[in-house]
Scaffold this motif. Structure first.
Motif, PDB file in Angstrom:
ATOM      1  N   ASN A  49       0.791   5.394 -10.030  1.00 37.00           N
ATOM      2  CA  ASN A  49       0.398   6.711  -9.528  1.00 37.00           C
ATOM      3  C   ASN A  49       0.343   6.742  -8.007  1.00 37.00           C
ATOM      4  O   ASN A  49       0.712   7.741  -7.379  1.00 37.00           O
ATOM      5  CB  ASN A  49      -0.961   7.103 -10.112  1.00 37.00           C
ATOM      6  CG  ASN A  49      -0.931   8.508 -10.662  1.00 37.00           C
ATOM      7  OD1 ASN A  49       0.118   9.089 -10.862  1.00 37.00           O
ATOM      8  ND2 ASN A  49      -2.107   9.070 -10.893  1.00 37.00           N
ATOM      9  N   GLN A  50      -0.101   5.645  -7.447  1.00 34.54           N
ATOM     10  CA  GLN A  50      -0.149   5.539  -5.983  1.00 34.54           C
ATOM     11  C   GLN A  50       1.266   5.620  -5.420  1.00 34.54           C
ATOM     12  O   GLN A  50       1.519   6.326  -4.442  1.00 34.54           O
ATOM     13  CB  GLN A  50      -0.807   4.205  -5.577  1.00 34.54           C
ATOM     14  CG  GLN A  50      -1.016   4.037  -4.088  1.00 34.54           C
ATOM     15  CD  GLN A  50      -2.192   4.824  -3.545  1.00 34.54           C
ATOM     16  OE1 GLN A  50      -2.790   5.654  -4.251  1.00 34.54           O
ATOM     17  NE2 GLN A  50      -2.533   4.592  -2.296  1.00 34.54           N
ATOM     18  N   ALA A  51       2.192   4.924  -6.064  1.00 34.79           N
ATOM     19  CA  ALA A  51       3.589   4.963  -5.622  1.00 34.79           C
ATOM     20  C   ALA A  51       4.131   6.385  -5.698  1.00 34.79           C
ATOM     21  O   ALA A  51       4.892   6.825  -4.829  1.00 34.79           O
ATOM     22  CB  ALA A  51       4.446   4.032  -6.463  1.00 34.79           C
ATOM     23  N   LEU A  52       3.720   7.125  -6.722  1.00 31.62           N
ATOM     24  CA  LEU A  52       4.180   8.505  -6.854  1.00 31.62           C
ATOM     25  C   LEU A  52       3.605   9.398  -5.762  1.00 31.62           C
ATOM     26  O   LEU A  52       4.246  10.355  -5.330  1.00 31.62           O
ATOM     27  CB  LEU A  52       3.798   9.071  -8.227  1.00 31.62           C
ATOM     28  CG  LEU A  52       4.613   8.564  -9.408  1.00 31.62           C
ATOM     29  CD1 LEU A  52       4.116   9.218 -10.686  1.00 31.62           C
ATOM     30  CD2 LEU A  52       6.097   8.846  -9.223  1.00 31.62           C
ATOM     31  N   ARG A  53       2.409   9.091  -5.343  1.00 38.68           N
ATOM     32  CA  ARG A  53       1.821   9.882  -4.248  1.00 38.68           C
ATOM     33  C   ARG A  53       2.572   9.611  -2.956  1.00 38.68           C
ATOM     34  O   ARG A  53       2.892  10.522  -2.191  1.00 38.68           O
ATOM     35  CB  ARG A  53       0.343   9.530  -4.085  1.00 38.68           C
ATOM     36  CG  ARG A  53      -0.521  10.033  -5.204  1.00 38.68           C
ATOM     37  CD  ARG A  53      -1.998   9.966  -4.815  1.00 38.68           C
ATOM     38  NE  ARG A  53      -2.798  10.503  -5.889  1.00 38.68           N
ATOM     39  CZ  ARG A  53      -3.305   9.774  -6.879  1.00 38.68           C
ATOM     40  NH1 ARG A  53      -3.117   8.485  -6.893  1.00 38.68           N
ATOM     41  NH2 ARG A  53      -3.996  10.352  -7.837  1.00 38.68           N
ATOM     42  N   VAL A  54       2.845   8.332  -2.735  1.00 42.31           N
ATOM     43  CA  VAL A  54       3.565   7.970  -1.511  1.00 42.31           C
ATOM     44  C   VAL A  54       4.983   8.535  -1.563  1.00 42.31           C
ATOM     45  O   VAL A  54       5.551   8.900  -0.534  1.00 42.31           O
ATOM     46  CB  VAL A  54       3.564   6.438  -1.320  1.00 42.31           C
ATOM     47  CG1 VAL A  54       4.407   6.032  -0.135  1.00 42.31           C
ATOM     48  CG2 VAL A  54       2.140   5.943  -1.153  1.00 42.31           C
ATOM     49  N   VAL A  98      -4.335   8.648   0.593  1.00 39.72           N
ATOM     50  CA  VAL A  98      -3.490   9.680  -0.006  1.00 39.72           C
ATOM     51  C   VAL A  98      -4.337  10.814  -0.588  1.00 39.72           C
ATOM     52  O   VAL A  98      -3.970  11.436  -1.571  1.00 39.72           O
ATOM     53  CB  VAL A  98      -2.569   9.083  -1.103  1.00 39.72           C
ATOM     54  CG1 VAL A  98      -1.436   8.301  -0.488  1.00 39.72           C
ATOM     55  CG2 VAL A  98      -3.359   8.233  -2.075  1.00 39.72           C
ATOM     56  N   ASP A  99      -5.459  11.052   0.042  1.00 41.92           N
ATOM     57  CA  ASP A  99      -6.336  12.147  -0.435  1.00 41.92           C
ATOM     58  C   ASP A  99      -5.593  13.463  -0.426  1.00 41.92           C
ATOM     59  O   ASP A  99      -4.955  13.830   0.554  1.00 41.92           O
ATOM     60  CB  ASP A  99      -7.565  12.262   0.483  1.00 41.92           C
ATOM     61  CG  ASP A  99      -8.518  11.114   0.230  1.00 41.92           C
ATOM     62  OD1 ASP A  99      -9.385  10.878   1.087  1.00 41.92           O
ATOM     63  OD2 ASP A  99      -8.393  10.453  -0.817  1.00 41.92           O
TER      64      ASP A  99
END
Lengths: 495, 97, 517
Positions: free
Chosen positions: A384-389, B47-48
């Motif tokens: 999910n973090q990768a998708l945010r980035v 990434v807020d």
């Protein structure tokens, strides 16, 4: 005839229309050349019977002056991860070594409907995982540039669509379809001196393309000229109801103006700082500068731009890639199709053994790491973090398009490495290096094209990449055509 | 926080039906370790307010399939690639569940 | 101990305080049982959820399959519009909040009947959430009077069904007909207290789904499957460990399975044992639940968004752009069961029990409404004839109401004849019997042919009663000596003597008068 095999599609079409050659002659010569150039290992399967049959039908059509399109009778090749009915589709793996699909990939269907003739399925890294076409059960594909018969240390063709690249670069066919997930079409195109297009995500249907990363895969096109690329794109692009990620906006065929009508005056081209990274080869950097200057001299507005999240792109791509791969490989259990081990124990043991034997180490490794990151406890932190980035990377592009229309970057950081150097590194490390400039386009879904500029001091092709915003293929390819005409790169097809 | 070990990798391999040797488990462990370290800089990013992006663009899916004219493939087509089958079924060793 | 509890009981499981109730369990009131249902309902469409293969139940093995269903590499899912419509319709009927955007996920696990190694479902952002269903609980014979309760629906999601594996001596056979058939999974909060409430909920749900046409609910075909989560705890204690009993195939089975499971758990706990968090199966033959083989470790399904399906956008309110219009669907909802029950009470004077029974049995309701269409009938009488005489006849012939097509015109005629005193209720029963046995004539004809018209003439009735008294001295003596219970027997004899034609109300009065002399 060999000269004709090295020509462009328009020229051959004219020859066919004029009756100066027949399709059957063309195809026979093509197949003969394919056999002769077996040493490069571009093909896993040559589809001789099919090709000859279709050639006959095409010949008849030309006789009555009713060709289906300008691709009618033109020999093409397709990467062996596209399903072709009744023709073995192996993904260069043991798992699918005997797999015969009974349906056609949309891309293939559209090409044969236009009359194009498939001469073979091309070599790739197993399941398209790699950037060298070295991890294939059929053995590595070899770059024909600077190939020394007596010395087995060849330059790699790049990957994972290496076979497709070699088939076109050697003049064995006029166009080939590859796939591009992180650069798998552009990378081999760059190493083999070809035009390699990665279209906008969703522009070309993925139905029938055995997936690697569904949210980034696109069918790619490899040709010797930009005009040829446009011909193929016009044939395959457009909405497909069988692919839910296919763009519904109607596709308008591209008509590029002729070279003398192309002007780049006031065209805004960006040079992203972050692509000038530490592993960039000096010669590639020089070529990048030269072409930028060339454009500027001819009226384009060149400016430095910044894409601050570029450095995170490759590792995010890595996570997303592995996770989706892990998921996509779950279907290979040897039940409805695929390799099944001879195992007398329980079903679970049978599944496990079949899968372990059917996949090579690269694939197994990627499946395991991908599944690790998909575990519930890891999902948010990694996937999910990768998708945010990913969104941040897309935003970088969006911001850049406010100021420029296209971006000019290297395609690969170096020219094609030697095989023995390449295999020193792990598959993962190879990809990390080779995909640096190409995978951001996949992360953002935008179109990108690579084209050969000149040869390096070692005699290997150096290429550059142009990227544009979504659905900017007309502008992208127009600039590519402009540069192509300016640099006059000489292909090496007469062998 | 469960420690990543070779044993965990082997457990995971079992879950996803892959047979791997100790040596391979070790290699996978190394790879995961490497990726985790490289990813640290991403993990620590703020990434807020940023939504995950599953698709390269915010596509609104308006194409759905009509529920009509169902089509089936033939049994032959379905089983042409099956390693083990009889006239009607794909066969596997007895499943215990 | 607490650590174990935390591991086994998800934090979604705790019901709100006001919905916790005590159980009436045999001897003592110290145990409370908590029940939650998960229902899988096959959506009533012609083709599957993501592929164009057909869904009909009785097709030969492996003939309802597409390339996508056997997960041939390179194939892609394309969502069936009707499945979305039916999912939305169901969500609206259950008072759920329909989500304007929902997504699909892959749930990974290995089994032979899931060719792709994952099921496409909607775990994270389902089609609808937070619904509520009010319903009546009334099992005749079990409950004295009906009572009303409600259950919350946590979520409604669209997902694929799996194929089937059949087991032979030394091999298993894979049939993919069912693979990819569209399902709605309805996850109910654990607001129920026992098997009867669960059965009532299920009946209500079936009635709703059949009304809106989104599911056939044929449990015998597997079109509706129920999993029951059951736990027990002592009043004042936290929730107990729950077990899951899977794939129960009938409404009464649900009641039985839950009842059994509650009893089993209480027995274990009372003898000092621990309940294992496990999956069990319902053995309908022996009426028990049995433990299924379970892995030692909890499996991680590694949910991942389905990358081949973009988010599903629905048009609702100000948002016009979307595949399916929720507002239009809302307008198209037919009358739902609770509304029908109210209408039966308000417009036809039925009582609560009658309204419940009629709505629960589709054929009864159809007969009722059909009969009332062209005649002015007494609702209560009509309902009683359905619930008593008609049901009686069917039971004698071992028939279910749903197996019989009875002409509602004829039924109305029969009721009217009773209403106007032309026949007795007993005769009505005989006429029903005739017709169900295949007599195609209309009721009036049947009555005339059999000479079944009711005897209402006072003199004739007096004569009849007089005859019975004369012929049954013994019974009369018993009655006169104080055994008033035998009056019923005398009345019965009058009915028999008159071949069921006597107006029993009048005979009742006449006989009493005669006996008092």
């Amino acid at each position: 005839m060999d000269k004709l095999l090295s020509a462009n599609i328009k020229t051959v079409f004219q020859f066919l229309i004029d009756g100066r050659i027949t399709v059957s002659e063309l195809i026979s010569n093509t197949l003969e050349k394919a056999h002769r150039l077996k040493k490069y290992n571009a093909f896993i399967t040559l589809t001789e019977n099919e090709a000859q049959q279709r050639a006959q039908q095409s010949t008849q059509r030309y006789k009555i002056k009713k060709p289906l399109s300008e691709l009618d009778g033109i020999p093409i090749a397709i990467k062996d991860n596209f399903c072709t009915s009744n023709i073995k589709t192996t993904c260069a793996s043991r798992m699918l070594s005997n797999f015969i699909p009974t349906y056609n990939a949309t891309v293939y269907e559209r090409l044969i409907t236009a009359g194009a003739i498939l001469i073979g399925k091309t070599n790739l890294d197993q399941f398209a995982m790699g950037s060298g076409t070295v991890d294939s059960v059929s053995g590595p594909a070899k770059n024909h540039w600077m190939y020394n018969e007596n010395n087995d240390n060849f330059y790699i063709s790049g990957g994972s669509s290496g076979g497709s690249a070699i088939s076109v670069a050697t003049g064995t066919c006029f166009a080939a379809i590859g796939s591009d997930t992180g650069g798998s079409t552009r990378n081999p195109a760059s190493y083999c001196g070809l035009v390699g297009l990665k279209p906008t995500y969703g522009l070309v249907s993925r139905y029938g393309l055995i997936p690697l990363v569904n949210s980034m895969d696109v069918p790619g096109i490899l040709t010797r000229t930009v005009d040829d690329c446009v011909v193929v794109l016009n044939c395959v692009a457009g909405f497909d109801p069988k692919d839910s990620t296919s763009l519904t906006k109607p596709y308008r065929k591209i008509r590029l103006p002729s070279v003398n009508k192309l002007s780049i005056k006031n065209l805004k081209v960006g040079i992203p700082n972050e692509y000038h990274c530490e592993h960039l080869d000096e010669e590639v950097l020089d070529v990048w500068n030269e072409v930028a200057k060339l454009l500027e001299c001819n009226g384009a507005k060149i400016q430095q731009v910044s894409m601050p999240h570029t450095e995170y792109s490759i590792v995010c791509y890595s996570i997303l890639n592995q996770c989706e791969v892990a998921s996509n490989m779950a279907r290979y259990d040897g039940i409805e199709y695929g390799f099944r081990a001879k195992e007398d124990a329980s079903t679970e043991k049978l599944f496990a053994t079949s899968r372990s034997l059917g996949f090579n180490e690269v694939v197994r490794n990627r499946i395991l790491t991908g599944n690790y990151f998909l575990l519930t406890r890891n999902y948010d932190k990694y996937f999910n973090q990768a998708l945010r980035v990913r969104r941040l990377i897309v935003q970088d592009f969006d911001e850049v398009w406010e100021n420029v229309q296209l971006l000019l970057t290297p395609t690969t950081l170096t020219t094609a490495p030697l095989y023995e150097d390449f295999v020193q590194k792990t598959n993962r490390d190879q990809c990390a290096l080779q995909d640096y400039c190409t995978q951001p386009a996949n992360m953002a879904g935008i179109p990108a094209v690579t084209l050969p500029i000149k040869l390096s001091s070692k005699g290997m092709p150096i290429s550059l990449q142009i990227m544009g915003k979504n659905l900017s293929e007309p502008m992208l390819l127009a600039l590519a055509k402009y540069i192509e005409n300016a640099v006059q790169f000489k292909h090496c097809t007469e062998i | 926080m469960i420690k990543v070990t070779k044993e965990l990798i082997k457990e995971l391999a079992e879950d996803i039906m892959l047979e791997i040797s100790d040596e391979e488990a070790e290699k996978v462990y190394q790879t995961e370790e490497k990726i985790r370290n490289e990813f640290l800089k991403v993990t620590n990013m703020n990434v807020d307010g940023i939504d995950p992006m599953h698709y390269p663009f915010d596509v609104v899916n308006t194409h759905l399939r009509e529920d009509e004219n169902p089509v089936t493939i033939t049994k032959e087509q379905m089983m042409i690639n099956a390693p083990s089958k009889d006239k009607d079924y794909v066969l596997i060793k007895k499943v215990v569940k | 101990m607490l650590k174990n509890l935390c591991r086994h009981v998800s934090k979604d499981y705790y019901p709100s305080l006001e919905l916790r109730r005590s159980i009436t369990n045999k001897s003592d009131n110290k145990w409370t049982s908590v029940v939650g249902l998960e229902v899988h309902a096959q959506i009533n469409t012609v083709s599957k959820l993501f592929s164009g293969a057909p869904t009909n139940f009785s097709s030969p093995v492996n003939t309802n399959v597409s390339f996508f269903d056997c997960s041939i590499p390179g194939t892609l899912p394309v969502l069936n519009e009707k499945c979305v419509e039916y999912g939305v319709l169901t969500a609206l009927a259950l008072n759920c909040r329909v989500n304007p955007v929902s997504t699909f996920d892959r749930k990974h696990y290995f089994y032979a009947d899931i060719p792709s190694g994952y099921q496409i479902t909607q775990q994270r952002h389902p089609l609808a959430n937070d619904g509520k269903l009010e319903f009546q609980v009334f099992t005749p014979g079990f409950h004295k009077t009906p009572y009303r309760t409600q259950v919350r629906i946590k979520q409604l999601q669209l997902e694929q069904d799996s194929g089937k594996t059949l087991h032979d001596v030394d091999r298993s056979l894979v049939d993919l007909n069912r693979a990819g058939v569209p399902l709605m999974e309805l996850v109910f909060e654990p607001d129920l207290k026992d098997g009867e409430e669960a059965a009532a909920l299920l009946k209500e749900l079936i009635t709703i789904l059949q009304r809106i046409g989104t599911c056939s609910c044929k449990m015998e075909e597997g079109a509706l499957r129920v999993d029951a989560n059951v736990s027990v705890h002592k009043k004042g204690d936290p929730l107990g460990v729950r077990t899951e009993t899977k794939n129960i195939g009938s409404v009464r089975g649900v009641a039985g399975a839950i009842r059994y499971e509650i009893d089993r758990q209480i027995k274990i706990k009372e003898s000092g044992g621990e309940i294992e968090n496990e999956t069990r199966a319902w053995d309908a033959v022996n009426k028990t639940t049995v433990a299924m083989r379970d892995k030692e470790r909890q499996q991680d399904y590694r949910y991942m968004p389905e990358p081949n399906l973009p988010p599903l956008h629905l048009a609702m309110g100000p948002v016009e752009h979307g595949c399916v219009n929720v507002d239009d669907l809302r307008k198209s909802l037919p009358e739902l069961p609770e509304e029908t029950r109210s209408r039966l009470r308000d417009d036809f004077g039925l009582n609560l029990e009658q309204s419940i029974i009629l709505v629960n049995e589709k054929s009864f309701l159809e007969l009722f409404e059909g009969a009332c269409r062209s005649r002015k009938l007494q609702g209560k009488l009509l309902a009683n004839l359905l619930i008593n005489e008609y049901t009686n006849v069917l039971h004698k012939m071992d028939l279910e109401p749903s197996q019989v097509t009875f002409d509602s015109e004829y039924f109305g005629e029969i009721v009217e004849l009773v209403q106007t005193g032309q026949i007795s209720r007993n005769i009505a029963k005989l006429v029903l019997d005739e017709i169900i046995h295949g007599n195609h004539k209309n009721p009036l004809q049947i009555i005339k042919e059999n000479n079944w018209m009711q005897i209402t003439d006072e003199n004739e009735l007096i004569k009849l009663c007089q005859n019975v008294i004369e012929e049954n001295e013994k019974i009369v003596t018993q009655y006169k000596s104080g055994k008033t219970k035998v009056f019923k027997a005398l009345l019965g004899l009058v009915a028999t003597k008159s071949k069921q034609r006597a107006n029993m109300a009048k005979c009742d009065r006449i006989l009493k008068e005669l006996l008092s002399k």
